[in-house]
Design a protein around this motif. Structure first.
Motif: not given
Length: 368
Positions: A120, A167-168, A170-172, A174, A211, A215-216, A218
């Motif tokens: 994370a 997936t751990r 954060q989306s931004d 990734q 998980d 944080n799936e 995109s």
């Protein structure tokens, strides 16, 4: 004298990288591999597959299997890395995602160390690049002040980068991979330049089924990956074989002075894990409650290994029920209340009724 020192230090390392531990196998494969290789690859795709699944070479060199399972899955994984698509390995904990990732990178690039551990707290700098702030303040932005990430190094050198637990992250963070994986370039706006990937560059990421929703990924990022789902071992025999092989390797590395574990003891531990994990006994006759933990193959290996340590240092040197019971209960009972109920019910309804499990039942009851 200086030539022997690196070798001696390597022997003292607690866990060698795959390219170090299996250097002899990789060297033998390289010497006898005359098939076409993708750009920058150390081995051909067929030789990489042999390294993963095991086999015998023409000169008699035995290649030990690194993965025991569906051959087609490994063929898809290797073939993916020979294209311009990245590889995503998905599975429940303990299905050898990281293990396969490491060995793929070792066989293809000869270097499995270009690794980002996803958490994370993983920052964008970890994926792209950072700065040496002392040089940045004194000189301003310059190539010398740039601190390369493992991904950037892999791009420059045409190697495989690895990212654990995607997936751990954060989306931004990734999504910083999207440009890298689609355009094969990494802009460095501070320098008014970019890093273009050398042929041979690719990325292997791993993700945990449990998980899902953390944080799936995109849809844009998913499209950049070819996904391979690694299942739990199909059969009891396959899982026992994996545990026996890895326990032997770890026991030798740790120099545990105990006899190799009896096959019956390993089979018993693996059976417990498989039944509780599946929620039904192996014969399909009795339904069971499953505990909160994953009860993975990796955890079964740890249970046997810890039992060996107990037997070696506090027992008679041979793994017995009383050595495995303590480790096993700790692996199953993560939640003292919920898992405790599941475990006691399993002991009384399944373990107690098996005639050849009497000593194991008594040892588990004593610990529980």
């Amino acid at each position: 004298m200086t030539q022997t020192q690196p070798s001696a230090r390597l022997q003292d390392v607690l866990r060698q990288h795959a390219e170090q531990a299996y250097a002899h196998e990789l060297s033998a494969l390289h010497a006898q591999d005359h098939r076409p290789r993708p750009p920058q690859w150390k081995l051909s795709p067929q030789a990489v597959l042999t390294y993963l699944l095991g086999g015998s070479l023409e000169d008699g060199t035995v290649i030990t299997p690194k993965y025991i399972g569906d051959r087609r899955l490994m063929e898809i994984a290797v073939a993916t890395l020979a294209t311009d698509r990245a590889l995503l390995l998905i599975g429940v904990p303990g299905t050898a995602k990281s293990w396969v990732s490491e060995h793929l990178a070792a066989a293809i690039s000869g270097d499995s160390t270009l690794l980002i551990q996803g958490t994370a707290g993983t920052s964008e700098e970890s994926v792209r690049y950072g700065w040496n702030y002392a040089r940045l303040l004194s000189e301003g932005p310059s190539p010398a002040a740039l601190v390369e990430s493992p991904v950037l190094r892999a791009m420059r050198e045409g190697k495989i980068a690895r990212m654990e637990e995607l997936t751990r992250v954060q989306s931004d963070v990734q999504d910083t991979l999207i440009t890298i994986l689609s355009e094969k370039t990494l802009p460095v706006p501070e320098l008014g330049s970019e890093v273009q990937a050398v042929r041979g560059f690719n990325l292997i990421a791993t993700a945990n089924n449990r998980d899902k929703g953390v944080n799936e990924l995109s849809s844009a990022l998913k499209r950049r990956f070819n996904t391979v789902v690694l299942p739990v071992p199909d059969s009891l025999d396959d899982e026992v074989s994996i545990v026996v092989r890895r326990v032997g390797q770890l026991a030798a590395s740790l120099e545990i002075p105990a006899a190799p574990p009896a096959l019956d003891e390993v089979r018993r531990i693996v059976t417990v894990f498989r039944e509780l994990r599946a929620g039904v006994t192996e014969d399909g006759r009795t339904k069971l409650k499953s505990p909160s933990g994953s009860l993975s193959t990796a955890e079964a290996i740890s249970v046997v290994n810890q039992g060996l340590a107990l037997a070696a240092h506090f027992g008679n040197g041979e793994l017995g029920a009383h050595d495995t019971a303590a480790s096993l209960v700790g692996a199953v009972v993560k939640d003292p209340v919920q898992d405790g109920v599941v475990w006691r019910e399993y002991l009384e309804t399944v373990v107690k009724k098996r005639d050849d499990w009497k000593a194991f039942y008594k040892a588990c009851r004593a610990v529980s």
